[in-house]
Write a protein that holds these residues in place. Structure first.
Motif, PDB file in Angstrom:
ATOM      1  N   GLN A 158       0.815  -1.203   0.000  1.00 58.68           N
ATOM      2  CA  GLN A 158       0.000   0.000   0.000  1.00 58.68           C
ATOM      3  C   GLN A 158       0.855   1.263   0.000  1.00 58.68           C
ATOM      4  O   GLN A 158       0.572   2.215  -0.737  1.00 58.68           O
ATOM      5  CB  GLN A 158      -0.942  -0.022   1.206  1.00 58.68           C
ATOM      6  CG  GLN A 158      -2.059  -1.039   0.989  1.00 58.68           C
ATOM      7  CD  GLN A 158      -2.842  -1.302   2.240  1.00 58.68           C
ATOM      8  OE1 GLN A 158      -2.361  -1.046   3.338  1.00 58.68           O
ATOM      9  NE2 GLN A 158      -4.039  -1.824   2.091  1.00 58.68           N
ATOM     10  N   ALA A 159       1.912   1.281   0.806  1.00 60.01           N
ATOM     11  CA  ALA A 159       2.763   2.470   0.863  1.00 60.01           C
ATOM     12  C   ALA A 159       3.363   2.761  -0.507  1.00 60.01           C
ATOM     13  O   ALA A 159       3.385   3.915  -0.964  1.00 60.01           O
ATOM     14  CB  ALA A 159       3.866   2.267   1.900  1.00 60.01           C
ATOM     15  N   ILE A 160       3.809   1.727  -1.181  1.00 63.03           N
ATOM     16  CA  ILE A 160       4.429   1.937  -2.498  1.00 63.03           C
ATOM     17  C   ILE A 160       3.400   2.453  -3.504  1.00 63.03           C
ATOM     18  O   ILE A 160       3.653   3.395  -4.255  1.00 63.03           O
ATOM     19  CB  ILE A 160       5.082   0.620  -2.993  1.00 63.03           C
ATOM     20  CG1 ILE A 160       6.327   0.330  -2.147  1.00 63.03           C
ATOM     21  CG2 ILE A 160       5.450   0.713  -4.466  1.00 63.03           C
ATOM     22  CD1 ILE A 160       6.962  -1.013  -2.378  1.00 63.03           C
ATOM     23  N   ILE A 161       2.201   1.855  -3.465  1.00 60.42           N
ATOM     24  CA  ILE A 161       1.177   2.311  -4.408  1.00 60.42           C
ATOM     25  C   ILE A 161       0.811   3.778  -4.140  1.00 60.42           C
ATOM     26  O   ILE A 161       0.664   4.578  -5.063  1.00 60.42           O
ATOM     27  CB  ILE A 161      -0.066   1.399  -4.325  1.00 60.42           C
ATOM     28  CG1 ILE A 161       0.287   0.019  -4.884  1.00 60.42           C
ATOM     29  CG2 ILE A 161      -1.216   1.998  -5.118  1.00 60.42           C
ATOM     30  CD1 ILE A 161      -0.837  -0.975  -4.871  1.00 60.42           C
ATOM     31  N   ILE A 162       0.691   4.146  -2.868  1.00 60.43           N
ATOM     32  CA  ILE A 162       0.336   5.541  -2.561  1.00 60.43           C
ATOM     33  C   ILE A 162       1.444   6.484  -3.027  1.00 60.43           C
ATOM     34  O   ILE A 162       1.186   7.552  -3.594  1.00 60.43           O
ATOM     35  CB  ILE A 162       0.088   5.722  -1.048  1.00 60.43           C
ATOM     36  CG1 ILE A 162      -1.136   4.909  -0.624  1.00 60.43           C
ATOM     37  CG2 ILE A 162      -0.137   7.201  -0.710  1.00 60.43           C
ATOM     38  CD1 ILE A 162      -1.292   4.792   0.874  1.00 60.43           C
ATOM     39  N   MET A 163       2.702   6.098  -2.809  1.00 57.57           N
ATOM     40  CA  MET A 163       3.815   6.965  -3.229  1.00 57.57           C
ATOM     41  C   MET A 163       3.795   7.153  -4.744  1.00 57.57           C
ATOM     42  O   MET A 163       3.912   8.273  -5.241  1.00 57.57           O
ATOM     43  CB  MET A 163       5.152   6.357  -2.791  1.00 57.57           C
ATOM     44  CG  MET A 163       5.431   6.540  -1.306  1.00 57.57           C
ATOM     45  SD  MET A 163       7.121   6.064  -0.892  1.00 57.57           S
ATOM     46  CE  MET A 163       6.893   4.422  -0.315  1.00 57.57           C
ATOM     47  N   VAL A 164       3.606   6.050  -5.466  1.00 60.55           N
ATOM     48  CA  VAL A 164       3.614   6.139  -6.932  1.00 60.55           C
ATOM     49  C   VAL A 164       2.416   6.953  -7.425  1.00 60.55           C
ATOM     50  O   VAL A 164       2.542   7.901  -8.193  1.00 60.55           O
ATOM     51  CB  VAL A 164       3.598   4.720  -7.550  1.00 60.55           C
ATOM     52  CG1 VAL A 164       3.369   4.790  -9.056  1.00 60.55           C
ATOM     53  CG2 VAL A 164       4.891   3.996  -7.235  1.00 60.55           C
ATOM     54  N   PHE A 165       1.255   6.571  -6.938  1.00 56.58           N
ATOM     55  CA  PHE A 165       0.014   7.233  -7.341  1.00 56.58           C
ATOM     56  C   PHE A 165       0.056   8.733  -6.990  1.00 56.58           C
ATOM     57  O   PHE A 165      -0.265   9.592  -7.811  1.00 56.58           O
ATOM     58  CB  PHE A 165      -1.146   6.540  -6.625  1.00 56.58           C
ATOM     59  CG  PHE A 165      -2.497   7.071  -6.958  1.00 56.58           C
ATOM     60  CD1 PHE A 165      -3.117   6.724  -8.147  1.00 56.58           C
ATOM     61  CD2 PHE A 165      -3.174   7.902  -6.079  1.00 56.58           C
ATOM     62  CE1 PHE A 165      -4.382   7.209  -8.462  1.00 56.58           C
ATOM     63  CE2 PHE A 165      -4.439   8.391  -6.378  1.00 56.58           C
ATOM     64  CZ  PHE A 165      -5.046   8.041  -7.576  1.00 56.58           C
ATOM     65  N   GLY A 166       0.478   9.031  -5.765  1.00 59.39           N
ATOM     66  CA  GLY A 166       0.495  10.424  -5.296  1.00 59.39           C
ATOM     67  C   GLY A 166       1.462  11.292  -6.084  1.00 59.39           C
ATOM     68  O   GLY A 166       1.124  12.409  -6.493  1.00 59.39           O
ATOM     69  N   THR A 167       2.667  10.793  -6.321  1.00 56.96           N
ATOM     70  CA  THR A 167       3.649  11.637  -7.013  1.00 56.96           C
ATOM     71  C   THR A 167       3.332  11.753  -8.506  1.00 56.96           C
ATOM     72  O   THR A 167       3.530  12.805  -9.105  1.00 56.96           O
ATOM     73  CB  THR A 167       5.081  11.089  -6.845  1.00 56.96           C
ATOM     74  OG1 THR A 167       5.056   9.682  -7.100  1.00 56.96           O
ATOM     75  CG2 THR A 167       5.612  11.321  -5.456  1.00 56.96           C
ATOM     76  N   LEU A 168       2.805  10.690  -9.103  1.00 56.02           N
ATOM     77  CA  LEU A 168       2.550  10.748 -10.547  1.00 56.02           C
ATOM     78  C   LEU A 168       1.266  11.487 -10.905  1.00 56.02           C
ATOM     79  O   LEU A 168       1.218  12.209 -11.886  1.00 56.02           O
ATOM     80  CB  LEU A 168       2.505   9.333 -11.147  1.00 56.02           C
ATOM     81  CG  LEU A 168       3.813   8.544 -11.144  1.00 56.02           C
ATOM     82  CD1 LEU A 168       3.657   7.254 -11.928  1.00 56.02           C
ATOM     83  CD2 LEU A 168       4.952   9.390 -11.732  1.00 56.02           C
ATOM     84  N   PHE A 169       0.206  11.301 -10.100  1.00 52.52           N
ATOM     85  CA  PHE A 169      -1.092  11.812 -10.526  1.00 52.52           C
ATOM     86  C   PHE A 169      -1.620  12.977  -9.700  1.00 52.52           C
ATOM     87  O   PHE A 169      -2.429  13.755 -10.170  1.00 52.52           O
ATOM     88  CB  PHE A 169      -2.134  10.687 -10.513  1.00 52.52           C
ATOM     89  CG  PHE A 169      -1.777   9.558 -11.421  1.00 52.52           C
ATOM     90  CD1 PHE A 169      -1.816   9.716 -12.792  1.00 52.52           C
ATOM     91  CD2 PHE A 169      -1.378   8.333 -10.906  1.00 52.52           C
ATOM     92  CE1 PHE A 169      -1.479   8.671 -13.640  1.00 52.52           C
ATOM     93  CE2 PHE A 169      -1.041   7.289 -11.742  1.00 52.52           C
ATOM     94  CZ  PHE A 169      -1.089   7.459 -13.113  1.00 52.52           C
TER      95      PHE A 169
END
Ligand code: ADP
Ligand code: MG
Lengths: 281, 328
Positions: free
Chosen positions: A126-137
């Motif tokens: 979950q942490a990785i998905i939030i980091m990716v999602f948050g920074t990209l979108f």
């Protein structure tokens, strides 16, 4: 060696179920996304407007609200996922599933360790998905001015904090679940625990301006220390946010990690005591 | 001389004031099917829990597969398989995953697991269901899966706690067949049941247990023969009067009266005793409504030894399991 492999089946089973229920998996990711998309964007237009009121010395970074709370949202997700992670033990106990494991040559403690490892894994994903999602979108500004090796180190640092924290709370919720009879009771306790933990922390706003009592509570709240660690690795050791000057020295970050470790050790003892005393017949 | 694989000496267990298991001693021989037959609450499951190390021994001693349950529980656990009275299946796992998980917690190596799983699915006829989640199985399939799981670790002894409780007659027959096959391949079976026909059909030896005590241990045939040769059931116009009449005049009959008639047990051939009974009743002017002569069944044996019948009444232990949906 035997210690290592003995809890593997418990972990294996948890992960099968985690991925089997796609809707469940999805829901745990929708919650942080919604917080950032709505609360985050709404509040950042308010807070960032106020930034002009503060004079900020040159050379120090000014951080937008979305970036500030992004760290809090990672922490929140780890909190909720691991708090509810022990819930599965209530079913296992009430429906006798635990009998299968208790009657096997496997030691009881392995049930807790397997569940803990699954909690860490879920927290990581979950942490990785939030980091990716948050920074990209969403425009969360993590890891700015860091080069690739730096980013890798920072992500590992964040995962170290998230993992330790998740383990602590999954031990806590397992220990509670093993001492309760009903699923409703568990739900009640989780609600009563999760809200204060979340709001009496520095996840969404600085905790310094809290009234004395809340401030004291925020000091014993493990979430505060997790958020410290995430901000240090994701944002930096010296920045301004919401008009407050944040400086994370090595001592502060080390102490934050030590606090999480102490918390996790205590809940580990609690969970072990619970599993060793649980009756399944 | 056959070897004992389970030896129990003066085993007792209390729940507070309740003496659930009351000073029982018995032996189970290697390779046999041994049954505990008794009503609900007799102490069958408690005994299984003690022998399988799920409960701590309070008093007495039990040796299972050569290991003391009190001091060497891990070795006992490695040597046995258990099918619990209540369904213990994770409804979100498939049939294959259920067996896989069980093999994993007993540290059966991966290759061997695969092999055993294929064998077992064959034995219990669940090959076509291997990728179906357990919540979609019928009651009989679930029970067969649990039996297969109990065999995953190739145990020396398989404990079956009321293996066919709540199943329909055809499914029960099928499960009996599986139990016999498993026993034929060398696994000793310790079974509990409150069904007469189950104990009668499957067991090499039966121990009748009531109120925590073993009342008698024998082969089904010897149990039935111990009662006498024939059982005569009669119904008359006045059963009360007929009973006292017969008791006063026929000394070689064992006589008992219940709601549905009078039961007479005789050492002689039943049809040769009947004429004198008819004469007696005729002389006293009591009408004979119907007569039935048969060999004793386990039902009569049970009444004889415990003084009552087993009724298939539901108790708190046998309720249907609630089925909430799972969420986290
Ligand atoms: N955990 C328990 N606590 C208190 N009493 C129990 C417990 N388990 C069983 N009993 C009681 O012990 C007696 C024997 O129960 P049990 O061994 O389950 O019987 P059976 O399996 O023959 O139906 C019953 O009176 C039952 O109510
Ligand atoms: Mg029982």
């Amino acid at each position: 060696m035997i210690m290592k492999t003995e809890f593997w089946p418990v972990f294996w089973k948890e992960m099968i179920k985690f991925f089997r229920f796609k809707s469940l998996f999805f829901t745990t990711l929708v919650q942080p996304a919604l917080w950032m998309a709505f609360f985050g964007t709404a509040m950042s237009s308010n807070f960032d407007r106020l930034n002009v009121l503060y004079s900020i010395p040159s050379g120090v970074g000014q951080v937008g609200y979305l970036t500030f709370m992004g760290a809090g949202v990672i922490a929140m997700t780890a909190l909720f996922t691991s708090l509810y992670g022990g819930m599965t033990l209530i079913y296992d106990k009430n429906f006798g599933l635990m009998k299968e494991m208790i009657a096997s040559p496997m030691q009881r403690s392995q049930i807790i360790l397997g569940l803990g490892l699954s909690g860490i894994t879920k927290g990581f994903i979950q942490a990785i998905i939030i980091m990716v999602f948050g920074t990209l979108f969403l425009g969360v500004d993590f890891f700015s001015q860091q080069n690739l090796p730096g980013i890798v180190c920072s992500v590992l640092g964040i995962l170290l904090f998230v993992g330790t924290f998740s383990l602590g709370f999954i031990f806590l919720s397992s220990g509670i679940a093993l001492r309760l009879e009903t699923h409703e009771g568990m739900q009640g306790i989780m609600t009563v625990l999760s809200m204060p933990l979340f709001f009496v922390s520095n996840a969404l706003y600085p905790a310094d301006a809290f009234p004395a009592v809340l401030k004291a509570l925020s000091v014993i709240n493990p979430l505060t220390y997790l958020v410290n660690g995430i901000r240090y690795f994701a944002i930096g050791n010296d920045f301004y946010a919401l008009g407050k000057h944040y400086i994370y020295t090595t001592e502060i970050v080390s102490w934050s990690y030590a606090a999480l470790l102490i918390f996790t050790l205590c809940t580990f003892v609690f969970a072990m005591d619970s599993i060793n005393n649980v009756s399944v017949t | 001389m056959e070897r004992a694989i389970i030896t129990v000496r003066n085993l007792e267990h209390r729940f507070g004031d309740l003496q659930a298991v009351d000073d029982i001693s018995f032996e189970v021989l290697q390779g046999e099917i041994f049954s505990f037959l008794g009503p609900n609450g007799a102490g069958k499951s408690t005994t299984i829990n003690l022998l399988t190390t799920l409960m701590k021994v309070q008093k007495g001693e039990a040796i299972v597969a050569g290991h003391n349950v009190a001091t060497d529980s891990r070795s006992v656990r490695r040597s046995i398989g258990i099918v619990f009275q209540n369904e213990v299946l994770d409804r979100d796992l498939t049939v294959r995953e259920t067996l896989e998980f069980h093999g994993m917690i007993y540290q059966v190596p991966r290759e061997k697991r695969r092999e055993i799983i294929e064998d077992l699915l064959e034995i219990v006829d669940l090959g076509s269901k291997r990728n179906v989640r357990t919540k979609y199985l019928s009651g009989g399939m679930k029970r067969r899966l649990e039996i297969a799981r109990g065999l995953m670790t190739r145990p020396k002894i398989l404990f079956l706690d009321e293996p066919t409780i709540g199943l329909d007659p055809q499914t029960r027959l099928k499960i009996w067949e599986h139990i016999r096959e498993i026993n034929d391949s060398g696994t000793t079976i310790f079974l509990t049941t409150h069904y007469m026909d189950e104990a009668d059909n499957l067991s090499d030896r039966i121990a009748i247990i009531d109120n925590g005590k073993i009342i008698v241990t024998e082969t089904p045939d010897n149990l039935k023969q111990s009662l006498g040769r024939d059982v005569i059931r009669i119904n008359t116009g006045d059963n009360r009067a007929a009973t006292s009449l017969l008791k006063n005049n026929s000394h070689d009959l064992s006589i008992s009266r219940s709601d549905d008639g009078i039961t007479l047990i005789t050492e002689k051939d039943g049809s040769s005793v009947l004429p004198s009974i008819l004469n007696l009743l005729n002389g006293a002017g009591i009408d004979l409504l119907n007569v039935d002569v048969k060999k004793p069944t386990l039902d009569e044996v049970f009444v004889h030894y415990t003084g009552r019948e087993i009724r298939d009444e539901p108790t708190d232990k046998v309720q249907p399991r609630p089925r909430p949906h799972r969420r986290r």
